[in-house]
Design a protein around this motif. Sequence first.
Motif, short mmCIF file in Angstrom:
data_model
loop_
_atom_site.label_atom_id
_atom_site.label_comp_id
_atom_site.label_asym_id
_atom_site.label_seq_id
_atom_site.Cartn_x
_atom_site.Cartn_y
_atom_site.Cartn_z
N PHE A 39 83.95 -37.15 -67.59
CA PHE A 39 83.59 -37.82 -68.85
C PHE A 39 84.83 -38.45 -69.47
O PHE A 39 84.81 -39.59 -69.93
CB PHE A 39 82.96 -36.81 -69.82
N ALA A 40 85.93 -37.71 -69.44
CA ALA A 40 87.16 -38.21 -70.06
C ALA A 40 87.74 -39.38 -69.27
O ALA A 40 88.19 -40.38 -69.86
CB ALA A 40 88.18 -37.09 -70.20
N PHE A 45 91.76 -33.85 -71.63
CA PHE A 45 90.43 -34.32 -71.21
C PHE A 45 89.36 -33.40 -71.78
O PHE A 45 88.30 -33.86 -72.24
CB PHE A 45 90.32 -34.29 -69.67
N PHE A 103 88.76 -34.10 -75.39
CA PHE A 103 88.07 -35.38 -75.54
C PHE A 103 86.58 -35.20 -75.25
O PHE A 103 85.72 -35.72 -75.99
CB PHE A 103 88.67 -36.42 -74.60
N ALA A 104 86.28 -34.46 -74.20
CA ALA A 104 84.88 -34.28 -73.82
C ALA A 104 84.12 -33.43 -74.85
O ALA A 104 82.98 -33.75 -75.19
CB ALA A 104 84.78 -33.66 -72.43
N THR A 105 84.74 -32.37 -75.34
CA THR A 105 84.02 -31.57 -76.34
C THR A 105 83.78 -32.39 -77.60
O THR A 105 82.72 -32.30 -78.21
CB THR A 105 84.74 -30.23 -76.66
N ARG A 127 99.62 -38.30 -68.95
CA ARG A 127 98.31 -37.67 -68.74
C ARG A 127 98.47 -36.36 -67.97
O ARG A 127 97.86 -35.34 -68.30
CB ARG A 127 97.37 -38.64 -68.03
N LEU A 139 80.65 -30.52 -79.01
CA LEU A 139 80.74 -29.09 -78.72
C LEU A 139 81.96 -28.49 -79.42
O LEU A 139 82.87 -29.21 -79.82
CB LEU A 139 80.88 -28.88 -77.19
N GLY A 158 83.30 -35.57 -77.53
CA GLY A 158 82.25 -36.50 -77.12
C GLY A 158 80.87 -35.87 -77.11
O GLY A 158 79.87 -36.53 -77.39
N PHE A 159 80.82 -34.60 -76.76
CA PHE A 159 79.54 -33.92 -76.67
C PHE A 159 79.20 -33.15 -77.95
O PHE A 159 78.17 -32.47 -78.00
CB PHE A 159 79.51 -32.97 -75.46
N ALA A 180 93.27 -43.66 -77.57
CA ALA A 180 92.80 -42.39 -77.02
C ALA A 180 92.83 -41.28 -78.06
O ALA A 180 92.05 -40.33 -77.98
CB ALA A 180 93.65 -41.99 -75.81
N LYS A 187 88.96 -44.02 -80.40
CA LYS A 187 87.92 -43.56 -79.48
C LYS A 187 87.32 -42.21 -79.91
O LYS A 187 86.10 -42.11 -80.06
CB LYS A 187 88.47 -43.53 -78.05
N LEU A 233 83.43 -41.17 -81.37
CA LEU A 233 82.61 -40.12 -80.76
C LEU A 233 82.23 -39.05 -81.79
O LEU A 233 81.11 -38.53 -81.77
CB LEU A 233 83.35 -39.49 -79.58
#
Lengths: 285, 285
Positions: free
Chosen positions: A133-134, B130, B133-135, B113, B140, B137-138, B174, B178, B182
């Motif tokens: 996803f990232a 990452f 970023f994903a949590t 990175r 969570l 995005g979701f 980033a 972004k 989200l």
Amino acid sequence: MSRTPATARLMDGSGLARRLVDETAARAADLTRRTGTQPCLATVLVGEDPASVTYVKMKRARCEKAGIRSRHLELPATTTTAELVAVLADLSGDPDVHGILLQHPVGPGIDERAAFEAIAPEKDVDGVTFSSFATMGFGLPGFVSCTPGGIMRLLDAYDVDPAGKRAVVVGRSAILGKPAGLMLLARNATVTYCHSYTADLSAAVREADILVAAVGRPRFIKGEDIKPGAVVIDAGYNPGNVGDVDFDTAATRASLITPVPGGVGPMTIAVLLSQTVDAAERQLA
Amino acid sequence: MSRTPATARLMDGSGLARRLVDETAARAADLTRRTGTQPCLATVLVGEDPASVTYVKMKRARCEKAGIRSRHLELPATTTTAELVAVLADLSGDPDVHGILLQHPVGPGIDERAAFEAIAPEKDVDGVTFSSFATMGFGLPGFVSCTPGGIMRLLDAYDVDPAGKRAVVVGRSAILGKPAGLMLLARNATVTYCHSYTADLSAAVREADILVAAVGRPRFIKGEDIKPGAVVIDAGYNPGNVGDVDFDTAATRASLITPVPGGVGPMTIAVLLSQTVDAAERQLA
């Protein structure tokens, strides 16, 4: 009053998927010849949900046709999160397995996220991990969610450059809407996410040079909201072979439109197969 | 012609940050008393970039005032990616360190990175991995990027509920644009991302019920593009204490607006400190 004829060109996902699968099969054969090892996708199915059983069967059949070995694991519906995580961790560490597909939803009682995160990012050919996803979000190399990946390939195949265009994504699921928006953003579109809370959906849809419909509600997007000349990507697939967009009216306004079926749908498995061979190529290099 | 008076209420980031830091200091003291261990943030600085040196010094001073221990590591500009990764992996495994801040940019020659990904997600109090970023995005639980996290706290403090509103984020970095988009999406806003490729920025800005400006260009957003009654969050901070929004005109149209300085800026470190104590609380529980 006679019906306005469709003016949009159809985006032939079936044809594009066929070409991608052919290309993937050729790469798989070449890799097998060069290394003596056939690319292998592990498919993991928990429980006996009929739709899931059918999907996995279809994916395995398509693997076989493309020269990709599939190793299939069936776990009972009573499987715990810890057990599923252990199985996926094993597959992640197994050098004979190059890609891992956990058929989802995995059913209640299992922490799906914990299961996904047990998949090694380099084997996440279905694009479900946080890491994938990232990398989608940052436009970095990595595996993508298969359906949005298919959408981007369709746009490329029809020379649609998202840069500077207004892209509107209706739906924000973890494997479709959300990554589709991020991928369009990485390709420099001005991206708007719409969803069930959106106050004036019609107004937002009317702005779209590129529309991605991913809500799963039949003919939810009104044809008269399509901006003349827009590119319409219908990722919906509802009972009766009906998409999320009112196709008949939309096709009189759009410049390009995906049919349902035969548009986005066939791309998903094709991208899965392609990414499996990508993974195998990297691991066997 | 007399100037139209400002009608917008100011969003007092300095005051809110002060309250958050006070609350954080009380939590840090309580945790120290209960466990005998003081929360600890490791700060890692590579090279001698003057701005970075200043930022780290400021963050460490703020830690100390809040009762958070800081462990500071200075590495030479010649540090390799592998060396930096090893340092961060060590800190990730060190039970005496609860949060890790890698001051960035780390300079050319280092894979930033790879360095970020060496930070354990449970210590990623700066929200750069990452996983974070994903949590975000979701939607969570997890650590958030500090500036967008501060923006969300400002909205909450002024009872701005993003649900159903059109939020426009200008900028897509980033760590700011972004994730801000989200997080607004996770709070059910209809989110549009604009950036350097956006064809008609004014048109997009005019739609915004909530505008987040995060481009780093002085007075880049024209005041006359602000929708009457909009909430304007200016995350820009340019030379001469100038934000990304033409404040004087915007303030005659907006309902709420962040000043520069004293708006978003002070929230960033406050969120960093708060997340450090969150991390320590979880690790010492």
